[in-house]
Enzyme design. Sequence first.
Site, mmCIF file in Angstrom:
data_model
loop_
_atom_site.group_PDB
_atom_site.id
_atom_site.type_symbol
_atom_site.label_atom_id
_atom_site.label_comp_id
_atom_site.label_asym_id
_atom_site.label_seq_id
_atom_site.Cartn_x
_atom_site.Cartn_y
_atom_site.Cartn_z
ATOM 1 N N LYS A 170 0.715 -9.037 5.173
ATOM 2 C CA LYS A 170 0.998 -8.247 3.816
ATOM 3 C C LYS A 170 -0.087 -8.321 2.717
ATOM 4 C CE LYS A 170 6.064 -8.599 4.597
ATOM 5 N NZ LYS A 170 6.287 -7.151 4.820
ATOM 6 N N ARG B 137 12.895 -6.048 13.568
ATOM 7 C CA ARG B 137 13.720 -5.395 14.716
ATOM 8 C C ARG B 137 13.608 -6.073 15.933
ATOM 9 N NH1 ARG B 137 10.106 -0.336 13.756
ATOM 10 N NH2 ARG B 137 10.186 -1.062 11.606
#
Length: 490
Positions: A278, A352
Amino acid sequence: MSRNIANLTLSKSLPKAVDVVVVGLVTINKDETAAVGVTADLDKAYAAAYGRSVMAMAKAVGASPAADNVTTLPALKDTRVLVVGLEDADVTPERLRRATGNALRTVIGMEGAAGWQVAVSLEASDPELVQATAEGALLGAYRFEKLSETQDAAPVAGITVITGATTTVQKDALAAAAATSTAVCQARDWTNTPPNLLYPATFAEAAKAHLRDARVTVEILDEKALEKAGYGGILAVGGGSARAPRLVRLSYAPRGATRHLALVGKGITFDSGGLDIKPAGQMAGMKCDMSGAAAVIAAIRAIADLGLKVKVTAYAAMAENMPSGSSYRASDVLTMFDGQTVENFNTDAEGRLVMADAIGRAAQDSPDLIVDVATLTGACMVALGMRTAGLMTNGDVTTDRLLDAAEAADEDFWELPITEHTRTLIKSSVADMRSGSGQRWGGAVVAGAFLERFVPEGIEWAHLDIAGPAESEEAYGYVPKGAPAWGSGR
């Protein structure tokens, strides 16, 4: 970690020794105002000290019945009086909850607040209103304990709810408020804890300690147990960190329960993005990426404390997503717990993967309903903002049930669709599926379509993407700055 919750009591009259009294102001007959909860003794004391009633004093200092309005009246010796706006006289539970939350946030910000006793007098006698008043007060009084060698006393030590009746139903309502608020505050504490202190191993042990005296069984799977059982998603995500992953399984099975609920929470204790790292500016808030796990752990404790007649199994999938030579990669093919294979498309879509493993394991318990809670996608924040969470389900009945529950908890959710076209976007030429579409568009529903693949036919399922509301940049109502503990029943 410990949660310092104010002591909660019920009374028909104001305590003799009290530091703060909270009363209300409402609109009647369209343009007139009236005081709520002002006792004869309080009015008498104001008349003696200032020559006017509480209502007259409130008007003199500009108090308003408007929502979110909190006005401090001149003190009576050592007793402070706050007037909160309740809007019209037909108050709702949520209006009371927000008003008392605003009042208690004002109290904990007052100079010298330390161990204070607060009385909330808003004429709540209906059990639902008593519970709402108490919840707003307890949640508004929340403050994360500063990490320091010296600890200040909690601003509020005790809260007394003044009510016209103290029968069993009001006492039960107060007990329910204490259970739910304690759960929410514990989830807030975990989510606010820095990631060097809260990582998979310590988080799992904290959950175990929190549930030690509850009717909940705890099983912790470490990295060896995860490898033996084939949790390919959790192991891949946690493989780049020096702190090994964990899966915590919690079970509450009361006698006589006929329904079985499974809760699954995302517990990424810090998300650097992995090899797809990130930007630096987006990393500071990533300690909150475990708030889904905090919510389900706190929720099962509250369910057990309330003695609800429903079987609940909860899974908290805990990992730290870090870049290193042992990190998983984009284009890796992972074999998940249920045997399906996944072509990974981005290491910053790690949530996920751990959720898919946990959902696959939860499905083996054959629950009636699986509800997963996760700070899953930035796309959901783009779509719905910072105070509304996304809801995806596999059936209209499930959608209605979850939206009703959200309304009762005053949590804003908006249903997002998983379409047939969306399902085609996760097709893979090298595995059973791909973990993302590789496109910018519809990221939240693509993630939902991926998780849906791990829910067997015949099991109801709901996915709660709480990425936006999991962290609040400002305080409002009974929500503090930081972690509101969305999804835990706040």
